[in-house]
Design an enzyme around this catalytic site. Structure first.
Site, PDB file in Angstrom:
ATOM      1  N   LYS A  13       0.840  -1.213   0.000  1.00  0.00           N
ATOM      2  CA  LYS A  13       0.000   0.000   0.000  1.00  0.00           C
ATOM      3  C   LYS A  13       0.874   1.262   0.000  1.00  0.00           C
ATOM      4  O   LYS A  13       0.651   2.175  -0.792  1.00  0.00           O
ATOM      5  CB  LYS A  13      -0.916   0.026   1.243  1.00  0.00           C
ATOM      6  CG  LYS A  13      -1.818  -1.183   1.372  1.00  0.00           C
ATOM      7  CD  LYS A  13      -2.667  -1.105   2.621  1.00  0.00           C
ATOM      8  CE  LYS A  13      -1.906  -1.200   3.919  1.00  0.00           C
ATOM      9  NZ  LYS A  13      -1.231  -2.493   4.169  1.00  0.00           N
ATOM     10  N   ARG A  88      -9.598   0.965   8.667  1.00  0.00           N
ATOM     11  CA  ARG A  88      -9.322  -0.453   8.890  1.00  0.00           C
ATOM     12  C   ARG A  88     -10.459  -1.153   9.581  1.00  0.00           C
ATOM     13  O   ARG A  88     -10.349  -2.354   9.871  1.00  0.00           O
ATOM     14  CB  ARG A  88      -8.116  -0.605   9.793  1.00  0.00           C
ATOM     15  CG  ARG A  88      -6.897  -0.115   9.133  1.00  0.00           C
ATOM     16  CD  ARG A  88      -5.714  -0.373  10.002  1.00  0.00           C
ATOM     17  NE  ARG A  88      -4.648   0.374   9.432  1.00  0.00           N
ATOM     18  CZ  ARG A  88      -3.464  -0.112   9.152  1.00  0.00           C
ATOM     19  NH1 ARG A  88      -3.171  -1.349   9.423  1.00  0.00           N
ATOM     20  NH2 ARG A  88      -2.562   0.647   8.609  1.00  0.00           N
ATOM     21  N   ARG A 127      11.844  -5.886   5.123  1.00  0.00           N
ATOM     22  CA  ARG A 127      11.735  -4.439   4.872  1.00  0.00           C
ATOM     23  C   ARG A 127      12.636  -3.619   5.793  1.00  0.00           C
ATOM     24  O   ARG A 127      12.831  -3.948   6.950  1.00  0.00           O
ATOM     25  CB  ARG A 127      10.288  -4.001   5.096  1.00  0.00           C
ATOM     26  CG  ARG A 127      10.094  -2.481   5.033  1.00  0.00           C
ATOM     27  CD  ARG A 127       8.634  -2.088   5.085  1.00  0.00           C
ATOM     28  NE  ARG A 127       7.947  -2.612   6.241  1.00  0.00           N
ATOM     29  CZ  ARG A 127       6.634  -2.616   6.398  1.00  0.00           C
ATOM     30  NH1 ARG A 127       5.856  -2.133   5.449  1.00  0.00           N
ATOM     31  NH2 ARG A 127       6.097  -3.104   7.481  1.00  0.00           N
ATOM     32  N   ARG A 160      11.089  -1.457  11.824  1.00  0.00           N
ATOM     33  CA  ARG A 160       9.990  -1.018  12.690  1.00  0.00           C
ATOM     34  C   ARG A 160       9.847  -1.971  13.879  1.00  0.00           C
ATOM     35  O   ARG A 160      10.263  -3.130  13.798  1.00  0.00           O
ATOM     36  CB  ARG A 160       8.690  -1.002  11.879  1.00  0.00           C
ATOM     37  CG  ARG A 160       8.613   0.175  10.959  1.00  0.00           C
ATOM     38  CD  ARG A 160       7.512   0.137   9.948  1.00  0.00           C
ATOM     39  NE  ARG A 160       6.264  -0.479  10.332  1.00  0.00           N
ATOM     40  CZ  ARG A 160       5.196  -0.553   9.535  1.00  0.00           C
ATOM     41  NH1 ARG A 160       5.238  -0.005   8.331  1.00  0.00           N
ATOM     42  NH2 ARG A 160       4.096  -1.140   9.929  1.00  0.00           N
ATOM     43  N   ARG A 171      -0.709  -9.241  13.298  1.00  0.00           N
ATOM     44  CA  ARG A 171      -1.251  -8.184  12.427  1.00  0.00           C
ATOM     45  C   ARG A 171      -2.093  -8.804  11.296  1.00  0.00           C
ATOM     46  O   ARG A 171      -3.126  -8.250  10.914  1.00  0.00           O
ATOM     47  CB  ARG A 171      -0.104  -7.351  11.836  1.00  0.00           C
ATOM     48  CG  ARG A 171       0.491  -6.393  12.870  1.00  0.00           C
ATOM     49  CD  ARG A 171       1.822  -5.828  12.427  1.00  0.00           C
ATOM     50  NE  ARG A 171       1.758  -5.067  11.204  1.00  0.00           N
ATOM     51  CZ  ARG A 171       2.816  -4.751  10.470  1.00  0.00           C
ATOM     52  NH1 ARG A 171       4.022  -5.137  10.849  1.00  0.00           N
ATOM     53  NH2 ARG A 171       2.668  -4.051   9.370  1.00  0.00           N
TER      54      ARG A 171
END
Ligand code: AP5
Length: 216
Positions: A13, A88, A127, A160, A171
């Site tokens: 996204k 969400r 990531r 993160r 998640r």
């Protein structure tokens, strides 16, 4: 033009919102980035949000709706926006619908980026993110030229706090419980555009533009 991007964590996204934002000259509004900035600055919002984010859970709807409502009143959002990570939950979607309905500016499209769990986990675990410009890299598919620095501004890249395997699984589960119902919500309103996101970034971008061709 007003868009919402939906998809599992790691669906791309943020990556695709950046592409569309640069093409259209409208802001990418990432609720995740805004929350992480608040955490970094140690504001009251950040302190409260961190407890939810580090567990892989959602920050309460009331906080999120207020945050986005305020952001949409900023001057740069007057010509349009891409909401990346909001909404969400169905209550968040209803709140946005009311705000945009009152302003007479409904959503043009909700783009849903489709990937499987295995890809989601690989993308998130690999990531790294530039804390300054928010650009993301992937150790396998889009590494920076220097192993640990942002190509754009030379800032040291970071991981993160919600990217370990256990939190990622939580998640994914939270997404299925609380965000998946939005697919039916937006399909009913005839604004949902599904994009197969299991492909290289440029291919997914082309699919996104194709899915949006009648509104661009
Ligand atoms: P947020 O930051 O929004 O996280 P997320 O939705 O879980 O999504 P991600 O940022 O992890 O993934 P992405 O889809 O943007 O993928 P990306 O482009 O980075 O939210 C974090 C937390 O904040 C939430 O868990 C929650 O606690 C809280 N929060 C935020 N909004 C909220 C709300 N509205 N309500 C309540 N709580 C909220 O790509 C991932 C990686 O893959 C990158 O390395 C990238 O380089 C790579 N990549 C991308 N596309 C491709 C491709 N096509 N091929 C190969 N690699 C790719």
């Amino acid at each position: 033009m007003r868009f919402v991007f939906l998809g599992l964590p790691g669906a791309g996204k943020g990556t695709q919102a950046r592409v569309l934002s640069e093409r259209l000259g409208i802001p990418q509004i990432s609720t995740g980035d805004t929350l992480r900035e608040a955490v970094q600055e140690g504001t009251a919002l950040g302190i409260e949000a961190r407890t939810f984010m580090d567990r892989g859970e959602y920050v309460p709807d009331g906080i999120m709706v207020r945050m986005v409502d305020e952001r949409l009143h900023d001057a740069d959002a007057s010509k349009g926006f891409i909401l990346d990570g909001f909404q969400r939950t169905v209550p968040q979607a209803r709140a946005l619908e009311e705000v945009l309905g009152q302003a007479g500016t409904p959503l043009d499209a909700v783009v849903q980026f489709l990937i499987g769990d295995v890809t989601a986990i690989r993308r998130i675990i690999g990531r790294s993110t530039c804390p300054a410009c928010k650009r993301t890299y992937h150790q396998e598919w889009s590494p920076p030229a220097d192993d640990s620095l942002c190509d754009a501004d030379g800032t040291p890249l970071e991981k993160r706090s919600d990217e370990d395997a256990l939190t990622v699984k939580r998640r994914l589960a939270v997404y299925r419980e609380q965000t998946q119902p939005l697919e039916a919500f937006y399909a009913e309103r005839d604004v949902l555009r599904a994009v197969d996101a299991e492909a290289p970034v440029a291919v997914v971008s082309a699919r996104m533009f194709d899915a949006l061709r009648d509104v661009l």
